[in-house]
Motif scaffolding. Structure first.
Motif, short mmCIF file in Angstrom:
data_model
loop_
_atom_site.label_atom_id
_atom_site.label_comp_id
_atom_site.label_asym_id
_atom_site.label_seq_id
_atom_site.Cartn_x
_atom_site.Cartn_y
_atom_site.Cartn_z
N LEU A 107 54.12 19.07 64.52
CA LEU A 107 54.92 17.98 63.80
C LEU A 107 54.01 17.97 62.97
O LEU A 107 53.60 16.91 61.37
CB LEU A 107 55.69 16.98 64.47
CG LEU A 107 56.32 17.06 65.53
CD1 LEU A 107 56.85 15.51 65.95
CD2 LEU A 107 57.30 17.42 64.05
N LEU A 118 59.17 13.33 58.46
CA LEU A 118 57.96 13.24 59.73
C LEU A 118 58.69 11.92 60.89
O LEU A 118 58.29 12.75 61.99
CB LEU A 118 57.02 13.14 59.67
CG LEU A 118 56.19 13.32 59.73
CD1 LEU A 118 55.69 13.70 61.28
CD2 LEU A 118 54.73 12.39 59.54
N ARG A 178 61.51 13.13 62.72
CA ARG A 178 61.46 14.79 63.82
C ARG A 178 60.21 13.94 65.20
O ARG A 178 60.65 14.72 66.41
CB ARG A 178 60.71 15.42 63.10
CG ARG A 178 61.39 16.16 61.83
CD ARG A 178 61.32 18.26 60.93
NE ARG A 178 59.12 17.17 60.60
CZ ARG A 178 58.75 17.74 60.33
NH1 ARG A 178 58.40 18.94 60.69
NH2 ARG A 178 57.72 17.20 59.56
#
Length: 190
Positions: free
Chosen positions: A62, A100, A103
């Protein structure tokens, strides 16, 4: 609380630390008063009673979204008396930042997040000072204004880390190149 945090690039970090110094010089509480190695301007993505280190390999990819440009907004107060007020710079939310954040939460699963870090309720910010009284808030606003601190500030979110308060350790989660540069600059690791 365990946390997953976004760190700022060196220039952005330095600018926030300058704001901390303005507050300290005015005789006010400041995040700069905390001298621990883990103390750095950051944006908390997740805070919860426990973060399993086994999730680290899922989180590392990530960090490929970083570095990410962002903007710190005008001053904002969080909290309430009697515990004290918290002076922060909110992060202007973008689709990229929200993606972000989502996730990260999908990757971690589970529950127990501090409410202001849960998806849909997240309040991304960089803390300037904690446990302020209303009088100190007024003095802090005056000090920052007199020092010419801009009302908004472009920053770069550059690295991801996990804070483990039980072990008192910082675990860098990327991007890998930024971690290697930071370790070299800081004298070989944390």
């Amino acid at each position: 609380m365990h946390s997953l945090e976004l760190l700022l690039d060196p220039a952005s970090d330095g600018a926030v630390r300058d704001e901390w110094r303005v507050l300290s010089a005015a005789g006010l509480p400041s995040q700069g008063d905390h001298v621990g190695t883990s103390n750095a301007p950051h944006v908390t993505l997740v805070a919860r009673p426990d973060l399993d280190p086994a999730a680290d390999p899922r989180l590392l990819p990530l960090s490929e979204a970083l570095p990410m440009p962002a903007e710190l907004g005008g001053l904002l107060l969080l909290g309430s008396p009697p515990r004290g007020l918290v002076l922060v710079r909110p992060v202007v939310v973008t689709g990229e930042l929200l993606d972000l954040h989502a996730r990260v939460h999908e990757s971690l699963g589970g529950a127990g997040d501090v409410p202001h870090t849960t998806p849909g309720r997240w309040t991304p910010h960089v803390t300037l000072a904690s446990r302020l009284t209303p009088d100190q808030v007024a003095r802090a606003l005056d000090a920052l204004s007199e020092a010419g601190v801009p009302s908004t500030r472009p920053v770069v979110l550059s690295r991801l880390r996990r804070w483990d308060p039980g072990a008192r350790t910082i675990v860098p989660l990327g991007p890998v190149a930024a971690d290697a540069e930071a370790d070299e600059r800081d004298g070989a690791g944390r």
